[in-house]
Design a protein around this motif. Sequence first.
Motif, PDB file in Angstrom:
ATOM      1  N   SER A 193       0.032   3.020  10.662  1.00 59.26           N
ATOM      2  CA  SER A 193       1.273   3.707  10.299  1.00 59.26           C
ATOM      3  C   SER A 193       2.331   3.616  11.407  1.00 59.26           C
ATOM      4  O   SER A 193       3.341   4.328  11.341  1.00 59.26           O
TER       5      SER A 193
ATOM      6  N   ASN B 180       0.851  -1.179   0.000  1.00 64.14           N
ATOM      7  CA  ASN B 180       0.000   0.000   0.000  1.00 64.14           C
ATOM      8  C   ASN B 180       0.894   1.239   0.000  1.00 64.14           C
ATOM      9  O   ASN B 180       1.576   1.533   0.980  1.00 64.14           O
TER      10      ASN B 180
ATOM     11  N   GLU C 253       0.245   4.208   0.314  1.00 68.64           N
ATOM     12  CA  GLU C 253      -0.148   5.229   1.281  1.00 68.64           C
ATOM     13  C   GLU C 253       0.202   4.838   2.719  1.00 68.64           C
ATOM     14  O   GLU C 253       0.037   5.649   3.632  1.00 68.64           O
ATOM     15  N   GLN C 254       0.671   3.626   2.939  1.00 67.61           N
ATOM     16  CA  GLN C 254       1.012   3.185   4.288  1.00 67.61           C
ATOM     17  C   GLN C 254       2.448   3.590   4.595  1.00 67.61           C
ATOM     18  O   GLN C 254       3.399   2.850   4.367  1.00 67.61           O
TER      19      GLN C 254
ATOM     20  N   ARG D 136      -3.856  -2.478   7.057  1.00 64.60           N
ATOM     21  CA  ARG D 136      -3.107  -1.810   5.987  1.00 64.60           C
ATOM     22  C   ARG D 136      -3.139  -0.290   6.125  1.00 64.60           C
ATOM     23  O   ARG D 136      -2.440   0.415   5.393  1.00 64.60           O
ATOM     24  N   THR D 137      -3.960   0.243   7.038  1.00 67.99           N
ATOM     25  CA  THR D 137      -3.979   1.687   7.268  1.00 67.99           C
ATOM     26  C   THR D 137      -3.119   2.074   8.470  1.00 67.99           C
ATOM     27  O   THR D 137      -2.945   3.258   8.757  1.00 67.99           O
TER      28      THR D 137
END
Length: 568
Positions: free
Chosen positions: A246, A60, A62-63, A243-244
């Motif tokens: 961080s 991902n 964005e991760q 997956r989101t």
Amino acid sequence: MEIFPRGYSGIWLQIASVWFLVALMQNFRGSLSTSNYLIGLGSYDITGPAADVNMMGYANTEQIASGVHFRLRARAFIVAEPQGSRVVYVNLDACMASQIVTIKVIERLKARYGGLYTEQNVAISGIHTHAGPGGYLQYVVYIVTSLGFVRQSFDVIVDGIEKSIIQAHENLRPGSIFVNNGELLDAGVNRSPSSYLNNPAEERSKYKYDVDKEMTLIKFVDDEWGAVGSFNWFATHGTSMSRTNSLISGDNKGAAARFMEDWFEKKGRVENLDSQHANKSGTAKIPRRVSSIVPSINENRNEAMEVAASFKSSQGQPATRFSSVAKRVRNSLRLADRPQFVSAFCQTNCGDVSPNVLGAFCIDTGLPCDFNQSTCNGKNEQCYGRGPGYPDEFESTRIIGDRQFKKAVELFNKATEQLKGKVGYRHAYVNFSNLEVAQGNDVVKTCPAAMGFAFAAGTTDGPGAFDFKQGDDKGNAFWRLVRDFLKTPNQEQVNCQRPKPILLDTGEMDKPYAWAPAILPVQILRIGQLVILSVPGGGNIFVVFSFFLQRKAFDTNKSYIQRWHLVQ
């Protein structure tokens, strides 16, 4: 960014089984004999850059890391015969091992120790957390989302592995190793049960569950200090963190390792306190136990006096203020010499084993996802697996880690079967893209790696994007057009991969350099009747399994040779 074979059967299993059997027969002949081991354990930080680096696992873009949930470690053990062979196994709180990392570690070890530790006897594996910094592998498919190689990620892992092995080497002392295994039922479920049901009924009937639920643990006992560590293998994905997320995390296995090390540190302090209060007769100091024997000193004084009088005094010895202080100082210095307890929770055939044990649900409706394709109204993006702490993924991580920890403690406390016999190892480079394998009366052949359309749909642990679906064996014209801009697979590759339609022909892509490995190192480490098979490659494949030579007959249908994991 993963594709896993469904069920236990398949060509990779046969390759591993045949290769292992040949190596076993050719190189491990002879009866087992009692042997004294030198054992050493080490642990070192490998957390890496905690900000602005893409994480490895979910692919991902964005991760991006923005902090630390808890720090990552490399944990190593060395087992050696006093005047013979030795083996090294390193477990990383990282998504996977890396061939380029291994090469660099071996270079450093050769500079320090000469030919003592080489690619032959050093095996490195990862716990498969999806919450660690990426960019430390050498193939395009693994670093494309991190926008290339990340030197900081690479350096800290190499340094940590080297220092964990140095610690283990410097801690080598005479000791024993014990093994135990048992089932852990509530820490993993099949995230693609419909795919597993596509396996023949005859094959499915060989297994008790649709995933492997066995944990195997080895316990290290120092001749002087007692227990100094443990390593165990159990199959469940490092995807309790979504997956989101961080925050850098060792996920459930990293948490379990910390729980067990903290548990033993506390247990060790209590045992040491008890031993300091014991006299020569072995009787513990009474005042520490009075409150648990007599609820109130002020009430029932006569009964209290009778209880106190029932404890027999020991002869003891004269004590001076100086000698008492000296004893406390010696005890403190002695504790400082005690080896650090190291506990590793290693990964094995986690394939479709998810820690999100509540099942997969649509985040828009709360209803279960489509059973066959893991979609919600035809879209994969809305289908997510739920962990036991839902909706708190930190709590899910803790719970799944705690369940592994508690099972490991149970096996640790009851480990009585001692490993005895030779320490050995075997190593070979195998071209997995061009192997002939017997399948019944036929001989089939492997081909270069390729990712199918279903790969892009992701899994219920981490859904993909666009209009891809799990189980897609058709593909579509638009994505074939996009694929052909990168590499058009030839007809031989199409035929070999059929019925899987090829989305990315990674095994044949080499611009700007190789996208996926073909030739991988295969290692077998043996400690008495325990065998560990590891294929770390470039993170492409790793296999770990235990095989008890003294207790079990070799059987290709048993799970002892089915601890395998394929990441393409």
